[in-house]
Design a protein around this motif. Sequence first.
Motif, PDB file in Angstrom:
ATOM      1  N   VAL A 105     112.039  30.185  45.214  1.00 21.11           N
ATOM      2  CA  VAL A 105     112.642  31.121  45.791  1.00 21.11           C
ATOM      3  C   VAL A 105     114.320  31.150  45.771  1.00 21.11           C
ATOM      4  O   VAL A 105     114.943  31.838  46.233  1.00 21.11           O
ATOM      5  CB  VAL A 105     112.591  31.484  47.392  1.00 21.11           C
ATOM      6  N   LEU A 106     114.452  30.191  44.559  1.00 22.41           N
ATOM      7  CA  LEU A 106     116.044  30.174  44.237  1.00 22.41           C
ATOM      8  C   LEU A 106     116.516  31.587  43.950  1.00 22.41           C
ATOM      9  O   LEU A 106     117.962  31.574  43.975  1.00 22.41           O
ATOM     10  CB  LEU A 106     116.381  28.924  43.397  1.00 22.41           C
ATOM     11  N   ASP A 107     115.862  32.371  43.143  1.00 18.95           N
ATOM     12  CA  ASP A 107     116.518  33.572  42.557  1.00 18.95           C
ATOM     13  C   ASP A 107     116.712  34.542  43.839  1.00 18.95           C
ATOM     14  O   ASP A 107     117.683  35.550  43.626  1.00 18.95           O
ATOM     15  CB  ASP A 107     115.456  34.224  41.746  1.00 18.95           C
ATOM     16  N   LYS A 108     116.094  34.394  44.883  1.00 22.84           N
ATOM     17  CA  LYS A 108     116.476  35.191  46.116  1.00 22.84           C
ATOM     18  C   LYS A 108     117.520  34.855  47.154  1.00 22.84           C
ATOM     19  O   LYS A 108     117.709  35.223  48.129  1.00 22.84           O
ATOM     20  CB  LYS A 108     115.144  35.409  46.914  1.00 22.84           C
ATOM     21  N   MET A 109     118.012  33.819  46.664  1.00 23.94           N
ATOM     22  CA  MET A 109     119.018  33.117  47.850  1.00 23.94           C
ATOM     23  C   MET A 109     120.422  32.811  47.062  1.00 23.94           C
ATOM     24  O   MET A 109     120.504  32.555  45.962  1.00 23.94           O
ATOM     25  CB  MET A 109     118.599  31.647  48.162  1.00 23.94           C
ATOM     26  N   THR A 110     121.640  32.845  47.942  1.00 25.56           N
ATOM     27  CA  THR A 110     122.810  32.656  47.437  1.00 25.56           C
ATOM     28  C   THR A 110     123.559  31.607  48.599  1.00 25.56           C
ATOM     29  O   THR A 110     123.273  31.923  49.629  1.00 25.56           O
ATOM     30  CB  THR A 110     123.754  33.776  47.463  1.00 25.56           C
ATOM     31  N   PHE A 111     123.736  30.553  48.050  1.00 30.91           N
ATOM     32  CA  PHE A 111     124.311  29.240  48.797  1.00 30.91           C
ATOM     33  C   PHE A 111     126.090  29.546  49.023  1.00 30.91           C
ATOM     34  O   PHE A 111     126.526  29.433  47.726  1.00 30.91           O
ATOM     35  CB  PHE A 111     123.909  28.094  48.216  1.00 30.91           C
ATOM     36  N   VAL A 112     126.294  29.428  50.191  1.00 32.04           N
ATOM     37  CA  VAL A 112     127.645  29.427  50.357  1.00 32.04           C
ATOM     38  C   VAL A 112     128.290  28.538  51.668  1.00 32.04           C
ATOM     39  O   VAL A 112     127.746  28.444  52.748  1.00 32.04           O
ATOM     40  CB  VAL A 112     128.105  30.911  51.148  1.00 32.04           C
ATOM     41  N   LYS A 113     129.103  27.487  51.021  1.00 27.52           N
ATOM     42  CA  LYS A 113     129.695  26.643  51.986  1.00 27.52           C
ATOM     43  C   LYS A 113     130.867  27.088  52.615  1.00 27.52           C
ATOM     44  O   LYS A 113     131.741  27.602  52.342  1.00 27.52           O
ATOM     45  CB  LYS A 113     130.150  25.226  51.257  1.00 27.52           C
ATOM     46  N   GLY A 114     130.705  26.915  54.012  1.00 28.61           N
ATOM     47  CA  GLY A 114     132.016  27.538  54.833  1.00 28.61           C
ATOM     48  C   GLY A 114     131.713  27.453  56.182  1.00 28.61           C
ATOM     49  O   GLY A 114     130.444  27.069  56.879  1.00 28.61           O
ATOM     50  N   ALA A 115     132.529  27.716  57.127  1.00 27.88           N
ATOM     51  CA  ALA A 115     132.608  27.821  58.797  1.00 27.88           C
ATOM     52  C   ALA A 115     132.304  29.166  59.356  1.00 27.88           C
ATOM     53  O   ALA A 115     132.982  29.956  58.831  1.00 27.88           O
ATOM     54  CB  ALA A 115     133.626  26.896  59.116  1.00 27.88           C
ATOM     55  N   LEU A 116     131.515  29.142  60.267  1.00 31.23           N
ATOM     56  CA  LEU A 116     131.561  30.603  60.966  1.00 31.23           C
ATOM     57  C   LEU A 116     132.871  31.256  61.521  1.00 31.23           C
ATOM     58  O   LEU A 116     133.015  32.358  61.725  1.00 31.23           O
ATOM     59  CB  LEU A 116     130.372  30.472  62.033  1.00 31.23           C
ATOM     60  N   GLU A 117     133.789  30.171  61.682  1.00 35.81           N
ATOM     61  CA  GLU A 117     135.074  30.716  62.109  1.00 35.81           C
ATOM     62  C   GLU A 117     135.841  31.683  61.054  1.00 35.81           C
ATOM     63  O   GLU A 117     136.624  32.286  61.387  1.00 35.81           O
ATOM     64  CB  GLU A 117     136.057  29.615  62.541  1.00 35.81           C
ATOM     65  N   ASP A 118     135.365  31.529  59.924  1.00 37.14           N
ATOM     66  CA  ASP A 118     135.808  32.261  58.760  1.00 37.14           C
ATOM     67  C   ASP A 118     134.961  32.843  57.834  1.00 37.14           C
ATOM     68  O   ASP A 118     134.181  32.462  56.883  1.00 37.14           O
ATOM     69  CB  ASP A 118     136.543  31.262  57.933  1.00 37.14           C
ATOM     70  N   LEU A 119     134.664  34.225  58.314  1.00 38.71           N
ATOM     71  CA  LEU A 119     133.715  35.073  57.652  1.00 38.71           C
ATOM     72  C   LEU A 119     134.409  36.153  56.689  1.00 38.71           C
ATOM     73  O   LEU A 119     133.916  37.312  56.571  1.00 38.71           O
ATOM     74  CB  LEU A 119     132.737  35.665  58.333  1.00 38.71           C
ATOM     75  N   LYS A 120     135.763  36.326  56.710  1.00 44.53           N
ATOM     76  CA  LYS A 120     136.618  37.141  56.043  1.00 44.53           C
ATOM     77  C   LYS A 120     136.158  37.546  54.742  1.00 44.53           C
ATOM     78  O   LYS A 120     136.604  38.833  54.130  1.00 44.53           O
ATOM     79  CB  LYS A 120     137.990  36.986  55.910  1.00 44.53           C
ATOM     80  N   ALA A 121     135.533  36.630  53.864  1.00 41.82           N
ATOM     81  CA  ALA A 121     134.975  36.914  52.499  1.00 41.82           C
ATOM     82  C   ALA A 121     133.955  38.054  52.499  1.00 41.82           C
ATOM     83  O   ALA A 121     133.736  38.619  51.557  1.00 41.82           O
ATOM     84  CB  ALA A 121     134.476  35.844  52.052  1.00 41.82           C
ATOM     85  N   PHE A 122     133.157  38.532  53.735  1.00 41.79           N
ATOM     86  CA  PHE A 122     132.201  39.260  53.621  1.00 41.79           C
ATOM     87  C   PHE A 122     132.516  40.523  54.339  1.00 41.79           C
ATOM     88  O   PHE A 122     133.364  40.811  55.455  1.00 41.79           O
ATOM     89  CB  PHE A 122     131.072  38.858  54.560  1.00 41.79           C
ATOM     90  N   ASN A 123     132.292  41.624  53.731  1.00 41.42           N
ATOM     91  CA  ASN A 123     132.661  43.213  54.161  1.00 41.42           C
ATOM     92  C   ASN A 123     131.878  43.515  55.280  1.00 41.42           C
ATOM     93  O   ASN A 123     130.904  43.006  55.563  1.00 41.42           O
ATOM     94  CB  ASN A 123     132.427  44.048  52.995  1.00 41.42           C
ATOM     95  N   ASP A 124     132.596  44.567  55.975  1.00 43.45           N
ATOM     96  CA  ASP A 124     131.822  45.075  57.117  1.00 43.45           C
ATOM     97  C   ASP A 124     130.304  45.652  56.545  1.00 43.45           C
ATOM     98  O   ASP A 124     130.165  46.242  55.587  1.00 43.45           O
ATOM     99  CB  ASP A 124     132.558  46.384  57.615  1.00 43.45           C
ATOM    100  N   LYS A 125     129.227  45.291  57.601  1.00 42.74           N
ATOM    101  CA  LYS A 125     127.860  45.914  57.362  1.00 42.74           C
ATOM    102  C   LYS A 125     127.545  45.413  55.943  1.00 42.74           C
ATOM    103  O   LYS A 125     126.796  46.202  55.453  1.00 42.74           O
ATOM    104  CB  LYS A 125     127.889  47.488  57.500  1.00 42.74           C
ATOM    105  N   SER A 126     127.590  44.288  55.736  1.00 43.57           N
ATOM    106  CA  SER A 126     127.194  43.611  54.304  1.00 43.57           C
ATOM    107  C   SER A 126     125.987  43.397  54.243  1.00 43.57           C
ATOM    108  O   SER A 126     125.104  43.339  53.241  1.00 43.57           O
ATOM    109  CB  SER A 126     128.104  42.497  53.804  1.00 43.57           C
ATOM    110  N   PHE A 127     125.339  43.021  55.504  1.00 42.83           N
ATOM    111  CA  PHE A 127     123.841  42.779  55.299  1.00 42.83           C
ATOM    112  C   PHE A 127     122.901  43.601  56.536  1.00 42.83           C
ATOM    113  O   PHE A 127     123.448  43.875  57.598  1.00 42.83           O
ATOM    114  CB  PHE A 127     123.797  41.253  56.011  1.00 42.83           C
ATOM    115  N   ASP A 128     121.703  43.738  55.900  1.00 40.45           N
ATOM    116  CA  ASP A 128     120.598  44.435  56.815  1.00 40.45           C
ATOM    117  C   ASP A 128     120.566  43.679  58.305  1.00 40.45           C
ATOM    118  O   ASP A 128     120.383  44.385  59.317  1.00 40.45           O
ATOM    119  CB  ASP A 128     119.487  44.817  56.339  1.00 40.45           C
TER     120      ASP A 128
END
Length: 309
Positions: A95-118
């Motif tokens: 299932v690698l093709d279904k996944m995107t891996f991101v290293k980061g801390a929950l305190e900083d989610l500014k890279a993700f736009n509003d309502k980005s995920f179902d």
Amino acid sequence: MDYSRKISERLWNLPDKGELESRREETFIDDIVQKSHIEKELLANLEGIETVFDGGAGCGRFSILLAKHGCNVTHFDISQPMIDKAKALAEKEGVLDKMTFVKGALEDLKAFNDKSFDMVVSFDAPVSYTYPNHEQVIGELVRICRKRIMLSVSSRLGYLPYLANPVQKNQFILDENCGDPFVQWCVENKANAVKSFHFDKNAVIKLCSDGLMGGENEIAEYENGGTPWCITYTFMPNELENILKRFGIKNIRLAGPGAYARTIPNELLVKIMNDPGERADFLDFCHLYDSNPFVCGMGKDNLFAKGEL
């Protein structure tokens, strides 16, 4: 950077964390119960879900499961060893093709736009390790969510018995003879832990009042080059529900995975787990019992919540 984040980064990036965390369901019965509960909730709530953000996804226990069920999953974690382990397991499961891996801390989610995920999920209490920013982190998880959110955080009522039970983990050891170093430590230190135990009323009252496990001692250990356990904020059920409501979450349901199992002695839990039929029936009933609102605060470690936007 807050100490909670610095301590979490050092702890979870230990080289052996990926391998150890991936084996927890082979080692401890409370992990089996908790993860079974979450899996049942996820699989029952996938209608209309195509994209998922898994915050604090660890070794991929749930991100890989969701990918296997057709979701496109962003696997987000603070630990590179756990991300590496998750990638290896995802490749094994195809299932690698279904996944995107991101290293980061929950305190900083500014890279993700509003309502980005179902759907947005965060399990096994990473939100609790973000103290004193835990409410802000929940708000950010809600911000990037479009339809449905599921969280598990550390439970205050569930943690309070720990302060009167230094051998609580022994109850949930699946096989005392396994080679896991933490299992061996629990077994070897049980007698001494009981002998040296003294009930500390002030410590219990403090946790009951402020909900905080850890603080100055952990900071000092970190500064001395050590790797302490994360500073942990524990939630009351009504507190978590009110925070979610404040951020616009509706149809909130709470549960306490492990509330039923913690009433049963180790010998009987092991016997149940070693019989496939009884194990399946037991986990089904645990899910039913632990979902009752009257026991939601007494989960073994976590307080589970789900809701919708």
